[in-house]
Design a protein around this motif. Sequence first.
Motif, PDB file in Angstrom:
ATOM      1  N   ILE A   1       0.839  -1.204   0.000  1.00 37.91           N
ATOM      2  CA  ILE A   1       0.000   0.000   0.000  1.00 37.91           C
ATOM      3  C   ILE A   1       0.869   1.248   0.000  1.00 37.91           C
ATOM      4  CG2 ILE A   1      -1.598   1.345   1.435  1.00 37.91           C
ATOM      5  CD1 ILE A   1      -2.878  -1.334   2.254  1.00 37.91           C
ATOM      6  N   GLY A   2       1.925   1.250   0.821  1.00 35.65           N
ATOM      7  CA  GLY A   2       2.823   2.401   0.854  1.00 35.65           C
ATOM      8  C   GLY A   2       3.510   2.644  -0.482  1.00 35.65           C
TER       9      GLY A   2
ATOM     10  N   TRP B   1       0.936   3.973  -2.970  1.00 30.29           N
ATOM     11  CA  TRP B   1       0.574   5.350  -2.670  1.00 30.29           C
ATOM     12  C   TRP B   1       1.657   6.317  -3.126  1.00 30.29           C
ATOM     13  CZ3 TRP B   1      -3.245   8.473  -1.848  1.00 30.29           C
ATOM     14  CH2 TRP B   1      -3.036   9.707  -1.228  1.00 30.29           C
ATOM     15  N   GLU B   2       2.909   5.970  -2.886  1.00 27.76           N
ATOM     16  CA  GLU B   2       4.010   6.828  -3.324  1.00 27.76           C
ATOM     17  C   GLU B   2       4.139   6.890  -4.838  1.00 27.76           C
ATOM     18  OE1 GLU B   2       7.557   5.495  -1.198  1.00 27.76           O
ATOM     19  OE2 GLU B   2       7.358   7.279   0.082  1.00 27.76           O
TER      20      GLU B   2
ATOM     21  N   PRO C   1      -4.467   6.333  -6.523  1.00 33.79           N
ATOM     22  CA  PRO C   1      -5.419   6.777  -5.496  1.00 33.79           C
ATOM     23  C   PRO C   1      -5.774   5.631  -4.560  1.00 33.79           C
ATOM     24  CG  PRO C   1      -6.558   6.425  -7.573  1.00 33.79           C
ATOM     25  CD  PRO C   1      -5.096   6.236  -7.859  1.00 33.79           C
ATOM     26  N   LEU C   2      -6.155   5.982  -3.342  1.00 35.44           N
ATOM     27  CA  LEU C   2      -6.497   4.945  -2.364  1.00 35.44           C
ATOM     28  C   LEU C   2      -7.725   4.153  -2.781  1.00 35.44           C
ATOM     29  CD1 LEU C   2      -5.855   6.561   1.139  1.00 35.44           C
ATOM     30  CD2 LEU C   2      -4.711   4.576   0.131  1.00 35.44           C
TER      31      LEU C   2
ATOM     32  N   ILE D   1      -6.060   1.528  -4.565  1.00 32.07           N
ATOM     33  CA  ILE D   1      -5.085   0.775  -3.787  1.00 32.07           C
ATOM     34  C   ILE D   1      -5.756  -0.222  -2.849  1.00 32.07           C
ATOM     35  CG2 ILE D   1      -3.351   0.990  -1.960  1.00 32.07           C
ATOM     36  CD1 ILE D   1      -2.526   3.653  -3.204  1.00 32.07           C
TER      37      ILE D   1
ATOM     38  N   THR E   1       1.851   9.508   4.727  1.00 33.86           N
ATOM     39  CA  THR E   1       1.250  10.705   4.137  1.00 33.86           C
ATOM     40  C   THR E   1      -0.162  10.448   3.623  1.00 33.86           C
ATOM     41  OG1 THR E   1       2.286  10.147   2.012  1.00 33.86           O
ATOM     42  CG2 THR E   1       3.487  11.656   3.485  1.00 33.86           C
ATOM     43  N   PHE E   2      -0.862   9.531   4.266  1.00 34.96           N
ATOM     44  CA  PHE E   2      -2.193   9.177   3.793  1.00 34.96           C
ATOM     45  C   PHE E   2      -3.210  10.266   4.150  1.00 34.96           C
ATOM     46  CE2 PHE E   2       0.085   5.196   4.570  1.00 34.96           C
ATOM     47  CZ  PHE E   2      -0.006   4.623   3.307  1.00 34.96           C
TER      48      PHE E   2
ATOM     49  N   THR F   1      -2.826  -0.025   8.204  1.00 37.05           N
ATOM     50  CA  THR F   1      -2.093   1.098   7.617  1.00 37.05           C
ATOM     51  C   THR F   1      -2.822   2.408   7.832  1.00 37.05           C
ATOM     52  OG1 THR F   1      -1.163  -0.379   5.933  1.00 37.05           O
ATOM     53  CG2 THR F   1      -1.100   1.985   5.478  1.00 37.05           C
ATOM     54  N   LEU F   2      -4.131   2.399   7.621  1.00 39.92           N
ATOM     55  CA  LEU F   2      -4.900   3.644   7.745  1.00 39.92           C
ATOM     56  C   LEU F   2      -5.131   4.011   9.211  1.00 39.92           C
ATOM     57  CD1 LEU F   2      -7.514   3.164   4.888  1.00 39.92           C
ATOM     58  CD2 LEU F   2      -5.414   4.526   4.861  1.00 39.92           C
TER      59      LEU F   2
ATOM     60  N   SER G   1      -1.926   5.366  10.169  1.00 41.63           N
ATOM     61  CA  SER G   1      -1.416   6.269   9.122  1.00 41.63           C
ATOM     62  C   SER G   1       0.069   6.005   8.852  1.00 41.63           C
ATOM     63  CB  SER G   1      -1.616   7.739   9.531  1.00 41.63           C
ATOM     64  OG  SER G   1      -1.319   8.601   8.436  1.00 41.63           O
TER      65      SER G   1
END
Length: 358
Positions: A96-97, A100-101, A105-106, A109, A161-162, A244-245, A248
Motif C-alpha cells: 500500500i505504501g 501510494w508513493e 489513489p487509495l 489501492i 502521508t495518507f 495502515t490507515l 497512518s
Amino acid sequence: MSVDTPMRAADTAPTAPPRRWRPALGWDTAIIAVTLAFLVAASLGVEHFGTARNFGFLVLDMAPIFLLALPMTLIIITGDIDLSVASMVGLTSSAIGVMWESGLPLETILPLAVVLGMVLGAVNGFFVAVLGLPALAVTIGTLALYRGLAYVLLGEGAVATFPRSFTGWTIGSMGWVPNVLPWLLLLALVFGVVLHATPAGRAIYALGANVTAAAYAGINVMRTRFLLFVTSGAVAGLVGAFWTLRYSSARGDNAFGLELTVVAAVLLGGVSIFGGKGSLPGVIAGVVLLMSLQNALRLGSVSTEALTVVTGLLLIISVLLPNIIASVQRASARRRRTPDPDRSDPDRPTETAAPAAH
C-alpha cells in the motif's frame, strides 16, 4: 425390528454434523459466560475500562485479531493452520505504501491490497491443498518469506502521508459506536452463516473429523482447503489496509507477531487444534476475552512483556485444558460401560450365607 421389516436408508445413514450452532454446556459456552463475567467485573473494578473512549480503543485494537480469527477458525477446524497471516498483513501494508508513493489513489489501492492478499493466500493454498504439504511447515516458511518481502519493498522506512479523509474515518465513531464495529459484526455474521448453516460448513467440519471419509462422501477436499487459504489471504489484505490507515503508517513490520494472538484467541474460543470441533460464537468470545484482558492490564500499567506472557499462558491453557476435560469424560464413560464385578448377576443363583455361630 422384525426380520421381515426392510431396513430404511435413513436407519443406516451416518449422522451429519450440526448445521447451526446450538448453545450447550461445553468449552465455547463456558468461554462466553467467562467473557461476560469478566466484562462486568472489569467495568466495575478497573478505572476507565467501561468508558466510551476506552470502548473505542478496545474495538480498534480488537479489529485485526477479530478479522483474522474468522478464516483462521475455519482453517483450524479442517485440521490445518495459517501462521503467515501477520506477515501477509505486513506485506500488504508495505505494498500500500509503495502504491501510494507511486501516485495511485487509495480508491484503487485498497481493493488491490485485498487482491494481493488473495494471491498470497493462494500460494499457501497451492502448497497445502494441491501439493499436499503440511500447512504448519508451509505457513512457517511463508511467514518468513512474506515478512522478508515486506522489508524489501519499504526497508526500514515508512510511508505516513495518507489523507485524513481515510485515516479519520478508520479511527472515527458514530457517537460511542466505532465506525468499524458494524463491519466487524457483518463479517462475523457472514462467516457464522457459512460455517454453521451451509453445506460448505458441514464440509469444513467433515474435513477436520476425517479427511478420507470426507473425500469418499464426495467433498472436494483440495478445493475446500485451497479456498480457505485464499479467504485467509483476502482478510489479511483487508487487515493490512485497516492497520495502515488506522496508524497512518505503511511499514514492513506492521502486525509483527500478531499470529500468536490470533491462534491463541481461536483456541481459547474452543476450536480444537486437532480439527473437527469448534464454533464461531466461542471464537468471538475468545477474541473479546483475550483483548479485554490485555486492555484491562494496560489500564493497570502492566508491561508489554507481561501481556505477551499472559497470551502465551492462555494459549497453553486453551490447548491443554479441553483435552484434559475430554480425557476425563472418556474415562468416566468407560467406567460407566464397564460392569461392576462386585455386583451379582441377576441370572446367577445367589449363595446362601452361612448362619452365624451362637
